[in-house]
Design a protein around this motif. Structure first.
Motif, PDB file in Angstrom:
ATOM      1  N   PRO A  37      -0.786   2.478  -6.973  1.00  0.00           N
ATOM      2  CA  PRO A  37       0.345   3.232  -7.224  1.00  0.00           C
ATOM      3  C   PRO A  37       1.444   2.753  -6.350  1.00  0.00           C
ATOM      4  N   ASP A  38       2.609   3.334  -6.493  1.00  0.00           N
ATOM      5  CA  ASP A  38       3.595   2.981  -5.478  1.00  0.00           C
ATOM      6  C   ASP A  38       3.971   4.253  -4.600  1.00  0.00           C
ATOM      7  N   LEU A  39       3.526   5.335  -4.958  1.00  0.00           N
ATOM      8  CA  LEU A  39       3.512   6.593  -4.058  1.00  0.00           C
ATOM      9  C   LEU A  39       2.254   7.480  -4.400  1.00  0.00           C
ATOM     10  N   ALA A  70      -6.023   7.185   4.588  1.00  0.00           N
ATOM     11  CA  ALA A  70      -6.734   5.851   5.139  1.00  0.00           C
ATOM     12  C   ALA A  70      -6.308   4.685   3.902  1.00  0.00           C
ATOM     13  N   SER A  71      -6.243   5.260   2.577  1.00  0.00           N
ATOM     14  CA  SER A  71      -6.100   4.113   1.655  1.00  0.00           C
ATOM     15  C   SER A  71      -4.604   3.625   1.408  1.00  0.00           C
ATOM     16  N   GLY A  72      -3.899   4.786   1.746  1.00  0.00           N
ATOM     17  CA  GLY A  72      -2.400   4.141   1.960  1.00  0.00           C
ATOM     18  C   GLY A  72      -2.062   3.356   2.886  1.00  0.00           C
ATOM     19  N   GLU A  73      -2.720   3.561   4.116  1.00  0.00           N
ATOM     20  CA  GLU A  73      -2.217   2.447   5.047  1.00  0.00           C
ATOM     21  C   GLU A  73      -2.934   1.301   4.728  1.00  0.00           C
ATOM     22  N   ALA A  74      -4.119   1.341   4.299  1.00  0.00           N
ATOM     23  CA  ALA A  74      -4.910  -0.132   3.930  1.00  0.00           C
ATOM     24  C   ALA A  74      -4.161  -0.594   2.791  1.00  0.00           C
ATOM     25  N   LEU A  75      -3.409   0.032   1.609  1.00  0.00           N
ATOM     26  CA  LEU A  75      -3.007  -0.752   0.461  1.00  0.00           C
ATOM     27  C   LEU A  75      -1.479  -0.934   0.705  1.00  0.00           C
ATOM     28  N   ARG A  76      -0.838  -0.144   1.888  1.00  0.00           N
ATOM     29  CA  ARG A  76       0.515  -0.254   2.275  1.00  0.00           C
ATOM     30  C   ARG A  76       1.241   0.416   1.169  1.00  0.00           C
TER      31      ARG A  76
END
Length: 389
Positions: free
Chosen positions: A87-89, A104-110
């Motif tokens: 997703p974009d957000l 954590a997933s947001g940081e890993a996937l940017r």
């Protein structure tokens, strides 16, 4: 934009967070070209697709047999869905393990991640437990909780709060990314028409002279339902034929409601009402909606009641104040059964239809879901544009 909502505050028997995410899905499908992904706990693992929306249910253990809430403990499954969907957000509606996995997933996937502060859990749950530990230990527990909130929500790109007052409190605790958003209401479903009050009251077998009080929500400590039940018992002692209480909801304080029903015959209980049109009928039929909670942050039921033309009464000084669209002249000054009972009696002496009509008009003008989501998506766009990948 592809938006992903993650939350474990999700029950098949409805609830404020569930209505919020499903109204968002409806808005996305009818008003935008965006895509939506929802990840929630469920009785089995499956994916339900509808147009540009996908709902992923992850098999999760039941933690409440009354409200059917589940604990989303399979964090690896969340990670796999996010890796696949990209997703974009991401919006996390959870202050526990799901929130940390989203970060954590947001940081890993940017991917930027925002958190919605749906539940003021330090006050609703922690403070009452802290009182049992004595002053020193209790203060230490609350200090730890404040640090937990600060550390968690500062890890998001933005913290969404449904109240400026609550946002100021979080800012005082050290949360530096607060963005206030309004709650909304489906003013197509929740409206003063059709005029079906007489039919609904006949269904409930109510005499025309009796005032109908309504409560909708979980029967739980954080909702202050025991205070409501004690207040109604006080009302019926003074005027046994003047009031009827309709309770729609279930939860761990069901036994307190059963005790009240054993003592007071003019109490009707519906375990749940999953059809919004039916729920709107009960809002319209009521003379007054009673909201006893003081730690409520979401309060969709209060908005729905007002949109249907039924005024709300409660206890002053809560986070509910900002969504009450009529004056609060009759609201209780003290969090006691006697004060709330006096408040209900005083409110019923006023011109309730006029109060309700004004609130309904303002709900339509200011807080319909499309207006609310237009503003929310501006925040999403701002967060995405300012995210350093």
């Amino acid at each position: 934009m592809k938006l992903c909502d993650l939350t474990q505050f999700y029950s098949p028997l409805s609830g404020g967070v569930k209505r919020y995410v499903h109204e968002k899905i409806a808005y996305i499908q009818s008003e935008t070209e965006h895509q939506h992904v929802l990840v929630v706990p469920g009785p089995k693992t499956e994916c339900v697709t509808s147009e540009r929306s996908r709902i992923y249910f992850i098999h999760s253990p039941l933690i409440s047999r009354t409200s059917h809430y589940r604990a989303l403990v399979n964090l690896r499954a969340i990670e796999q869905i996010l890796e696949r969907e990209k997703p974009d957000l991401i919006e996390s509606g959870d202050p526990y393990q799901v929130a940390w996995k989203a970060i954590a997933s947001g940081e890993a996937l940017r991917i930027p991640v925002v958190g919605f502060y749906h539940s003021h859990f330090p006050e609703a749950y922690v403070r009452s437990a802290a009182k049992l530990l004595g002053q020193t230990a209790g203060e230490a527990m609350m200090d730890f909780t404040h640090r937990y909130v600060r550390n968690l929500y500062n890890s998001f790109q933005a913290t969404l709060v449904p109240s400026a007052h609550l946002g100021s409190l979080l800012t005082d605790w050290g949360v530096g990314n607060v963005r206030t958003v309004n709650l909304g209401v489906n003013t197509t479903v929740f409206s003063p028409s059709p005029d079906d009050t007489a039919a609904t009251r006949a269904e409930l077998e109510l005499p025309a002279s009796r005032r109908l009080l309504l409560y909708v929500g979980r029967l739980a400590k954080e909702k202050n339902t025991r205070l409501l039940f004690r207040s109604f018992a006080t009302l019926t002692e003074n005027a046994p034929e003047d009031f009827h209480l309709l309770v729609i909801g279930d939860g761990p304080e069901r036994s307190a409601l059963e005790d009240l029903r054993a003592r007071c015959p003019n109490v009707t209980w519906m375990r749940y009402c999953t059809d919004s049109s039916d729920l709107a009928r009960y809002y319209r039929a009521a003379d007054l909606f009673v909201h006893p909670g003081t730690q409520e942050t979401f309060g969709l039921v209060a908005l729905e009641s007002q949109a249907c033309g039924t005024p709300v009464v409660g206890i002053r000084g809560s986070y509910m104040d900002r969504i009450i669209l009529h004056d609060q002249e009759s609201w209780a000054d003290e969090e006691t059964p006697e004060s709330l009972a006096r408040t209900i009696e005083a409110a019923c002496s006023r011109n309730l239809p006029r109060l309700g009509a004004r609130a309904s008009r303002l709900a339509e003008e200011r807080l319909s879901w499309p207006r609310v989501f237009e503003r929310l998506f501006v925040i999403y766009q701002d967060v995405s544009l300012n995210y350093k990948r």
